[in-house]
Design a protein around this motif. Structure first.
Motif, PDB file in Angstrom:
ATOM      1  N   PHE A 134      96.716  48.055  46.739  1.00 13.41           N
ATOM      2  CA  PHE A 134      96.390  49.075  47.737  1.00 13.41           C
ATOM      3  C   PHE A 134      95.383  50.112  47.231  1.00 13.41           C
ATOM      4  CE2 PHE A 134     100.271  50.664  45.626  1.00 13.41           C
ATOM      5  CZ  PHE A 134      99.809  51.898  45.170  1.00 13.41           C
ATOM      6  N   ILE A 135      94.976  50.027  45.953  1.00 14.10           N
ATOM      7  CA  ILE A 135      93.985  51.001  45.473  1.00 14.10           C
ATOM      8  C   ILE A 135      92.644  50.840  46.188  1.00 14.10           C
ATOM      9  CG2 ILE A 135      95.016  51.181  43.178  1.00 14.10           C
ATOM     10  CD1 ILE A 135      92.683  49.421  42.195  1.00 14.10           C
ATOM     11  N   PHE A 136      92.425  49.689  46.823  1.00 17.55           N
ATOM     12  CA  PHE A 136      91.176  49.471  47.556  1.00 17.55           C
ATOM     13  C   PHE A 136      91.288  49.842  49.037  1.00 17.55           C
ATOM     14  CE2 PHE A 136      90.365  46.216  44.101  1.00 17.55           C
ATOM     15  CZ  PHE A 136      89.378  46.969  43.490  1.00 17.55           C
ATOM     16  N   ASN A 137      92.437  50.360  49.459  1.00 13.53           N
ATOM     17  CA  ASN A 137      92.603  50.673  50.880  1.00 13.53           C
ATOM     18  C   ASN A 137      91.649  51.777  51.334  1.00 13.53           C
ATOM     19  OD1 ASN A 137      94.573  48.767  50.869  1.00 13.53           O
ATOM     20  ND2 ASN A 137      96.240  50.101  51.496  1.00 13.53           N
ATOM     21  N   ARG A 138      91.528  52.848  50.540  1.00 14.18           N
ATOM     22  CA  ARG A 138      90.625  53.934  50.934  1.00 14.18           C
ATOM     23  C   ARG A 138      89.162  53.470  50.973  1.00 14.18           C
ATOM     24  NH1 ARG A 138      94.052  57.142  47.430  1.00 14.18           N
ATOM     25  NH2 ARG A 138      95.390  58.519  48.654  1.00 14.18           N
ATOM     26  N   PRO A 139      88.665  52.761  49.942  1.00 15.89           N
ATOM     27  CA  PRO A 139      87.287  52.255  50.043  1.00 15.89           C
ATOM     28  C   PRO A 139      87.062  51.354  51.249  1.00 15.89           C
ATOM     29  CG  PRO A 139      88.088  52.043  47.797  1.00 15.89           C
ATOM     30  CD  PRO A 139      89.248  52.481  48.624  1.00 15.89           C
ATOM     31  N   VAL A 140      88.031  50.506  51.556  1.00 15.19           N
ATOM     32  CA  VAL A 140      87.888  49.582  52.682  1.00 15.19           C
ATOM     33  C   VAL A 140      87.859  50.353  54.003  1.00 15.19           C
ATOM     34  CG1 VAL A 140      89.170  47.839  53.978  1.00 15.19           C
ATOM     35  CG2 VAL A 140      88.785  47.523  51.544  1.00 15.19           C
ATOM     36  N   LEU A 141      88.702  51.376  54.129  1.00 14.73           N
ATOM     37  CA  LEU A 141      88.706  52.182  55.348  1.00 14.73           C
ATOM     38  C   LEU A 141      87.416  52.979  55.481  1.00 14.73           C
ATOM     39  CD1 LEU A 141      92.422  53.348  55.248  1.00 14.73           C
ATOM     40  CD2 LEU A 141      91.364  52.000  57.084  1.00 14.73           C
ATOM     41  N   THR A 142      86.875  53.437  54.375  1.00 14.50           N
ATOM     42  CA  THR A 142      85.584  54.133  54.410  1.00 14.50           C
ATOM     43  C   THR A 142      84.482  53.189  54.880  1.00 14.50           C
ATOM     44  OG1 THR A 142      86.269  55.614  52.618  1.00 14.50           O
ATOM     45  CG2 THR A 142      83.906  55.410  53.027  1.00 14.50           C
ATOM     46  N   MET A 143      84.472  51.980  54.371  1.00 15.86           N
ATOM     47  CA  MET A 143      83.481  50.990  54.799  1.00 15.86           C
ATOM     48  C   MET A 143      83.638  50.654  56.276  1.00 15.86           C
ATOM     49  SD  MET A 143      83.779  48.656  51.356  1.00 15.86           S
ATOM     50  CE  MET A 143      82.812  47.272  51.924  1.00 15.86           C
TER      51      MET A 143
ATOM     52  N   LEU B 221      77.854  56.224  48.883  1.00 14.39           N
ATOM     53  CA  LEU B 221      79.235  56.610  49.192  1.00 14.39           C
ATOM     54  C   LEU B 221      80.234  55.454  49.106  1.00 14.39           C
ATOM     55  CD1 LEU B 221      81.188  58.841  50.153  1.00 14.39           C
ATOM     56  CD2 LEU B 221      80.525  58.292  52.497  1.00 14.39           C
ATOM     57  N   PRO B 222      80.009  54.306  49.762  1.00 15.02           N
ATOM     58  CA  PRO B 222      81.004  53.226  49.663  1.00 15.02           C
ATOM     59  C   PRO B 222      81.132  52.663  48.256  1.00 15.02           C
ATOM     60  CG  PRO B 222      79.047  52.487  50.848  1.00 15.02           C
ATOM     61  CD  PRO B 222      78.906  53.959  50.676  1.00 15.02           C
ATOM     62  N   LEU B 223      80.020  52.601  47.517  1.00 12.49           N
ATOM     63  CA  LEU B 223      80.083  52.088  46.148  1.00 12.49           C
ATOM     64  C   LEU B 223      80.873  53.045  45.257  1.00 12.49           C
ATOM     65  CD1 LEU B 223      79.129  49.735  44.420  1.00 12.49           C
ATOM     66  CD2 LEU B 223      77.036  51.003  43.933  1.00 12.49           C
ATOM     67  N   ALA B 224      80.676  54.348  45.452  1.00 14.40           N
ATOM     68  CA  ALA B 224      81.439  55.334  44.687  1.00 14.40           C
ATOM     69  C   ALA B 224      82.924  55.225  44.999  1.00 14.40           C
ATOM     70  CB  ALA B 224      80.932  56.741  44.995  1.00 14.40           C
ATOM     71  N   MET B 225      83.270  55.003  46.261  1.00 17.97           N
ATOM     72  CA  MET B 225      84.674  54.872  46.633  1.00 17.97           C
ATOM     73  C   MET B 225      85.298  53.610  46.050  1.00 17.97           C
ATOM     74  SD  MET B 225      86.122  57.298  48.320  1.00 17.97           S
ATOM     75  CE  MET B 225      87.415  56.618  49.370  1.00 17.97           C
ATOM     76  N   ALA B 226      84.524  52.535  45.956  1.00 14.72           N
ATOM     77  CA  ALA B 226      85.051  51.314  45.348  1.00 14.72           C
ATOM     78  C   ALA B 226      85.353  51.523  43.876  1.00 14.72           C
ATOM     79  CB  ALA B 226      84.055  50.167  45.532  1.00 14.72           C
TER      80      ALA B 226
ATOM     81  N   ALA C  14      83.516  42.887  56.942  1.00 13.59           N
ATOM     82  CA  ALA C  14      84.615  42.274  57.689  1.00 13.59           C
ATOM     83  C   ALA C  14      85.470  41.396  56.777  1.00 13.59           C
ATOM     84  CB  ALA C  14      84.060  41.453  58.853  1.00 13.59           C
ATOM     85  N   ALA C  15      84.815  40.609  55.911  1.00 18.90           N
ATOM     86  CA  ALA C  15      85.565  39.765  54.976  1.00 18.90           C
ATOM     87  C   ALA C  15      86.390  40.610  54.010  1.00 18.90           C
ATOM     88  CB  ALA C  15      84.593  38.873  54.199  1.00 18.90           C
ATOM     89  N   THR C  16      85.810  41.716  53.553  1.00 13.89           N
ATOM     90  CA  THR C  16      86.523  42.596  52.627  1.00 13.89           C
ATOM     91  C   THR C  16      87.753  43.196  53.296  1.00 13.89           C
ATOM     92  OG1 THR C  16      84.415  43.157  51.581  1.00 13.89           O
ATOM     93  CG2 THR C  16      86.275  44.582  51.091  1.00 13.89           C
ATOM     94  N   ILE C  17      87.598  43.645  54.534  1.00 17.35           N
ATOM     95  CA  ILE C  17      88.728  44.221  55.262  1.00 17.35           C
ATOM     96  C   ILE C  17      89.835  43.196  55.459  1.00 17.35           C
ATOM     97  CG2 ILE C  17      89.426  45.080  57.541  1.00 17.35           C
ATOM     98  CD1 ILE C  17      86.694  46.497  57.673  1.00 17.35           C
ATOM     99  N   LEU C  18      89.469  41.989  55.886  1.00 12.60           N
ATOM    100  CA  LEU C  18      90.471  40.967  56.180  1.00 12.60           C
ATOM    101  C   LEU C  18      91.156  40.445  54.922  1.00 12.60           C
ATOM    102  CD1 LEU C  18      88.558  39.003  58.960  1.00 12.60           C
ATOM    103  CD2 LEU C  18      90.421  40.634  59.259  1.00 12.60           C
ATOM    104  N   CYS C  19      90.487  40.516  53.774  1.00  7.17           N
ATOM    105  CA  CYS C  19      91.091  40.047  52.520  1.00  7.17           C
ATOM    106  C   CYS C  19      91.882  41.138  51.808  1.00  7.17           C
ATOM    107  CB  CYS C  19      90.006  39.516  51.583  1.00  7.17           C
ATOM    108  SG  CYS C  19      89.242  37.973  52.133  1.00  7.17           S
ATOM    109  N   SER C  20      91.713  42.389  52.241  1.00  9.70           N
ATOM    110  CA  SER C  20      92.446  43.483  51.616  1.00  9.70           C
ATOM    111  C   SER C  20      93.884  43.502  52.124  1.00  9.70           C
ATOM    112  CB  SER C  20      91.767  44.813  51.920  1.00  9.70           C
ATOM    113  OG  SER C  20      92.001  45.193  53.265  1.00  9.70           O
ATOM    114  N   VAL C  21      94.698  44.377  51.532  1.00  8.31           N
ATOM    115  CA  VAL C  21      96.083  44.506  51.983  1.00  8.31           C
ATOM    116  C   VAL C  21      96.243  45.654  52.974  1.00  8.31           C
ATOM    117  CG1 VAL C  21      97.016  43.521  49.870  1.00  8.31           C
ATOM    118  CG2 VAL C  21      96.683  45.998  50.035  1.00  8.31           C
ATOM    119  N   SER C  22      95.119  46.215  53.441  1.00  7.72           N
ATOM    120  CA  SER C  22      95.186  47.335  54.374  1.00  7.72           C
ATOM    121  C   SER C  22      95.343  46.837  55.806  1.00  7.72           C
ATOM    122  CB  SER C  22      93.922  48.200  54.259  1.00  7.72           C
ATOM    123  OG  SER C  22      93.932  49.234  55.216  1.00  7.72           O
ATOM    124  N   GLY C  23      96.566  46.885  56.302  1.00  6.55           N
ATOM    125  CA  GLY C  23      96.787  46.528  57.690  1.00  6.55           C
ATOM    126  C   GLY C  23      96.106  47.498  58.636  1.00  6.55           C
ATOM    127  N   ALA C  24      96.007  48.761  58.226  1.00  8.20           N
ATOM    128  CA  ALA C  24      95.337  49.758  59.063  1.00  8.20           C
ATOM    129  C   ALA C  24      93.860  49.434  59.225  1.00  8.20           C
ATOM    130  CB  ALA C  24      95.507  51.150  58.458  1.00  8.20           C
TER     131      ALA C  24
END
Length: 412
Positions: A153-162, A18-23, A190-200
């Motif tokens: 922001f295209i990675f926001n949904r994958p990051v939130l799923t993770m 699932l997370p790989l598909a979302m990425a 955690a590193a992926t979340i903090l490096c993304s642009v998703s503040g949420a």
């Protein structure tokens, strides 16, 4: 290997991916969850139809199940006064099937996945995180090469799923003696979340981690009380969120959050809050947020509040429920949340702490981010519940199917 085992193994592999598909495709999780549900359901029916029926329907007879059905029933009833029935049905067409698929996987997968599935899921989640980190560092070189949409922001949904999946998956790994793998996948996510642009996602990580730590170190009742207070505030304050932020948020804070469009978000929340005040009882109807500026309720509103209602949703799922389903919908939602909290209170300590971490992260994200009925979010929540249950599920004992002709020959 029997057909049911092959189907179950395929369903588990799909869930793990699932997370790989979302990425790779940030709207793919509803399709992934649907495929996994079909495979697990086919396996369960091939093995024992009666047991499958009991597994799927038993929770619906509990207080939480009946409340969830009542909430969904109110959503359906509100279609009767929706000014945009086509939009409402289209929204239901995304939310309903994904919710059903997530429910089926959460009921049929735990305790029935092949050994090693959790490790495979950890590898794929880690690979998804590494891919996102690498593409962000390379200024979206992969997206450019593939001709995809070039926006961070295209990675926001994958990051939130993770974010939703990592805690329960790490708990499963720890329970099965793979603490190093749990730590590594947690670090990568955690590193992926903090490096993304998703503040949420960052807010969800902080809220989930904070609530989990509080639940671990505080007495059980105190941790559950804190979670209950968070849920209470999320539901009660949703209609007045915009007014509170308008009065309390200093201009310096808006300047620091300029990339998050904080001023616009406050104005949106104030507009939808005014809509709740104009029709607090039944709401505008399920799925109407996409055209909320055109709903009849806006005719009674001050013109200054109407401008921000055309954004598609209020970036607050709790507020969206208030605006679309009114006090009845919000009350049923609150009841369902507190029944879920009561269920968490009965879990073993580590499982309860993990569940509260997911609850904290999901509540924080839902309060500041997406629409309430988006399928990708429902799929992520379903995956989190599945892994949470799998970590403490006893392995299912499979009874070989009876070969009826052979039995008849032996009897003769």
């Amino acid at each position: 290997m029997r057909a049911s085992e092959r189907l179950r193994g395929a369903g588990a592999l799909v869930l793990a991916a699932l997370p790989l598909a979302m990425a790779a495709a940030n709207r793919s999780s509803p399709a992934v969850m649907a495929l996994s549900a079909v495979l697990f359901l086919a396996a369960a029916l091939a093995e024992d139809r009666r047991a499958a029926w009991v597994a799927v329907t038993a929770p619906l007879r509990t207080a939480a199940g009946l409340t969830a059905l009542a909430f969904l029933g109110w959503c359906c009833l509100s279609l009767a006064w929706s000014p945009f029935p086509a939009l409402s049905w289209r929204t239901a067409g995304e939310f309903g099937p994904t919710l059903l698929a997530a429910y089926l996987v959460a009921r049929l997968a735990p305790g029935r996945m092949p050994p090693g599935t959790a490790l495979a899921a950890a590898w794929m989640m880690g690979l998804a995180g590494v891919y996102i980190l690498a593409d962000l560092a390379a200024d979206l070189a992969v997206q450019k090469a593939l001709g995809g949409r070039v926006a961070y922001f295209i990675f926001n949904r994958p990051v939130l799923t993770m974010l939703l999946l990592v805690g329960p998956l790490a708990a499963v790994l720890v329970r099965r003696g793979h603490s190093l793998a749990a730590g590594l996948v947690g670090f990568v996510v955690a590193a992926t979340i903090l490096c993304s642009v998703s503040g949420a996602a960052t807010l969800g990580l902080l809220a989930g981690t904070g609530l989990a730590l509080a639940a671990w170190f505080l007495p059980r009742r105190a941790g559950l009380g804190l979670a209950g207070a968070v849920l209470t505030l999320a539901v009660i304050l949703a209609p007045v969120e915009g007014d509170l932020l308008h009065r309390l948020m200093p201009e310096a804070a808006h300047e620091r959050l300029v990339q998050s469009s904080s001023r616009a978000r406050v104005a949106i929340a104030r507009g939808f809050g005014a809509a709740v005040s104009a029709d607090p009882w039944r709401g505008a109807g399920y799925g109407t947020a996409g055209r909320f500026a055109e709903t009849p309720v806006t005719e009674a509103m001050d013109p200054e509040w109407r401008g921000m209602l055309a954004v598609g949703h209020p970036h607050n799922s709790f507020l969206q429920v208030w605006a679309e389903l009114g006090l009845v919908g919000a009350g049923l939602m609150a009841a369902l949340l507190f029944l879920a909290l009561r269920a968490i209170a009965a879990l073993p300590r580590l499982q309860a702490v993990t569940a509260l971490g997911v609850l904290g992260a999901a509540t924080a994200v839902a309060f500041v981010e997406h629409g309430a009925w988006q399928g990708w979010w429902v799929a992520g929540l379903g995956g989190a519940v599945t892994w949470l249950r799998d970590g403490w599920a006893a392995p299912a004992r499979v009874t070989p199917a009876i070969d009826a002709p052979a039995e008849a020959r032996r009897a003769a």
